[in-house]
Write a protein that holds these residues in place. Structure first.
Motif, short mmCIF file in Angstrom:
data_model
loop_
_atom_site.label_atom_id
_atom_site.label_comp_id
_atom_site.label_asym_id
_atom_site.label_seq_id
_atom_site.Cartn_x
_atom_site.Cartn_y
_atom_site.Cartn_z
N PHE A 82 3.92 -4.43 38.54
CA PHE A 82 3.52 -4.06 37.19
C PHE A 82 3.91 -5.15 36.22
N ASP A 83 2.92 -5.83 35.73
CA ASP A 83 3.12 -6.94 34.81
C ASP A 83 2.43 -6.62 33.50
N GLU A 84 3.13 -6.89 32.39
CA GLU A 84 2.55 -6.61 31.07
C GLU A 84 1.24 -7.37 30.86
N ARG A 89 -6.52 -1.67 33.56
CA ARG A 89 -7.21 -0.80 34.52
C ARG A 89 -6.59 -0.91 35.91
N LYS A 90 -6.18 -2.14 36.28
CA LYS A 90 -5.54 -2.36 37.58
C LYS A 90 -4.20 -1.63 37.64
N ILE A 331 2.04 10.98 32.42
CA ILE A 331 2.63 9.76 32.99
C ILE A 331 1.86 8.53 32.53
N LEU A 332 0.55 8.63 32.48
CA LEU A 332 -0.25 7.50 32.03
C LEU A 332 0.03 7.20 30.56
N ASP A 345 -5.95 2.87 26.39
CA ASP A 345 -6.98 3.83 26.81
C ASP A 345 -6.54 4.55 28.08
N TYR A 346 -5.29 5.04 28.06
CA TYR A 346 -4.67 5.62 29.25
C TYR A 346 -5.45 6.80 29.82
N ALA A 347 -6.12 7.58 28.96
CA ALA A 347 -6.79 8.79 29.44
C ALA A 347 -8.25 8.52 29.83
N ARG A 348 -8.66 7.31 29.67
CA ARG A 348 -10.07 6.98 29.92
C ARG A 348 -10.40 7.12 31.40
N ASN A 349 -11.39 7.94 31.69
CA ASN A 349 -11.87 8.15 33.07
C ASN A 349 -10.76 8.62 34.02
N VAL A 350 -9.72 9.26 33.49
CA VAL A 350 -8.63 9.71 34.35
C VAL A 350 -9.12 10.64 35.43
#
Length: 354
Positions: A82-84, A89-90, A331-332, A345-350
């Motif tokens: 996990f890199d800033e 999306r990845k 969590i997202l 856009d954490y909730a996008r296409n969840v």
């Protein structure tokens, strides 16, 4: 504190230091080791020196709170992925994958028990990594391959990693001659020697085998060494010598006037964080005093009760619907707390992805 450092740095470096303070707003102000840069030639030294930072342990060797603890026990060996700067999306895909692994009963909700199991599993990963690295470190200090290391063998290798001539040091040690080393290095050696003999399990033979050497480098692997580490931390923080810690001792900062307002804010955050940890977590019986036993339980990474408490705390941070569980969306949304990476856009296409 800041004024004292500025005085020591001198006017030539004043501007650079102020820039550093303004940029590094997440630095822990009382941890002077954070200001030191590691030399590119320090690899060998790092191989044989006990690390300052222990993955999956709540407190650093210098008594500071481990600011990456939540990420370490949530991500385990995947933490580096996990890199800033990575594509959000990845990272979102990675986090969704982790969620499905934590959610062992597949009800699309993570309970405290599920999070506890996951924390213990990730902590074990850190343990196994330490064991793997220890094998390499042990070989570095056991050149004759006889399966055990004497204190003299170790300190020769240590001093060689500090730039001393290994052959000359070995000859002086063999002849019991004065090594003529600087005061700072001598102090480090004395502290290491205390730790060395603490790692020498009964019956003491003044030799360390590979397992004992692991305890020397990673005291979290040994109950006896864990006690020693706690004793050292209490010694550094305990101001009245009663071998216990009050809240004021635990949150005390070095003497010095803070002249920069943003640095003052960092200090305030640091104090508030320690105060909360002392009162809500470490002081188990809430009597305002932390004993060595309480600190030992807090520091033990394989303490299941502590892991459950940690799981509940982690859930509470993101539990917006107050159902005492975590859903994927939560969590997202709080990804930065769990992974160090803030997802846009954490909730996008969840739901489509999940």
């Amino acid at each position: 504190m800041i004024s004292v450092l500025l005085h020591r740095l001198g006017s030539a470096h004043l501007l650079l230091f102020l820039i550093f303070v303004m940029l590094d707003v997440h630095a822990r102000p009382a941890n002077m080791s954070a200001l030191k840069e590691k030399s590119p030639d320090s690899k060998e030294e790092n191989e044989i020196l006990p690390p300052d930072h222990l993955n999956g342990v709540k407190m650093e060797m210098d008594g500071h709170l481990n600011k990456d603890f939540h990420q370490e026990v949530f991500l385990g060996k995947e933490m580096e992925e996990f890199d800033e700067d990575s594509e959000p999306r990845k990272n979102r895909h990675k986090l969704i994958e982790i969620f499905t692994k934590v959610d062992i009963n597949r009800d699309k909700s993570v309970s405290a028990k599920e999070m506890q199991r996951w924390i213990m599993e990730k902590t074990e990963e850190h343990f196994q990594q330490a064991v793997k690295e220890n094998k390499l470190s042990f070989r570095a200090v056991d050149p004759d391959g006889d399966g055990h290391v004497t204190w003299d063998e170790y300190r020769i290798k240590f001093l060689a990693s500090k730039g001393f001539n290994e052959k000359e040091i070995a000859e002086k040690v063999k002849n019991n001659e004065d090594l003529k080393i600087d005061e700072e290095t001598q102090e480090v050696l004395e502290n290491l020697k205390d730790r060395w003999f603490q790692a020498d399990n009964p019956p003491a033979d003044q030799l360390l085998n590979e397992e004992e050497f692991l305890s020397f480098l990673h005291p979290e692997h040994s109950r006896g060494m864990l006690k020693f580490m706690v004793k050292e931390i209490v010694r550094d923080l305990d101001q009245d010598g009663d071998k216990k810690l009050t809240l004021s001792e635990f949150i005390s900062l070095p003497v010095g006037t803070v002249e920069n307002q943003r640095a003052q804010d960092v200090d305030d955050d640091w104090v508030n964080e320690r105060k909360k940890e002392f009162q809500e977590v470490i002081d188990a019986n809430h009597d305002g005093i932390v004993t060595m036993e309480e600190l030992e339980e807090y520091m033990d990474p394989m303490n299941e009760y502590s892991a459950l408490n940690e799981a509940k705390q982690m859930i509470a941070v993101a539990d917006e619907n107050q159902n005492h569980n975590l859903e994927l969306e939560e969590i997202l949304k709080y990804s930065e707390y769990f992974t160090g990476s803030k997802l846009m856009d954490y909730a996008r296409n969840v739901h489509e992805e999940f």
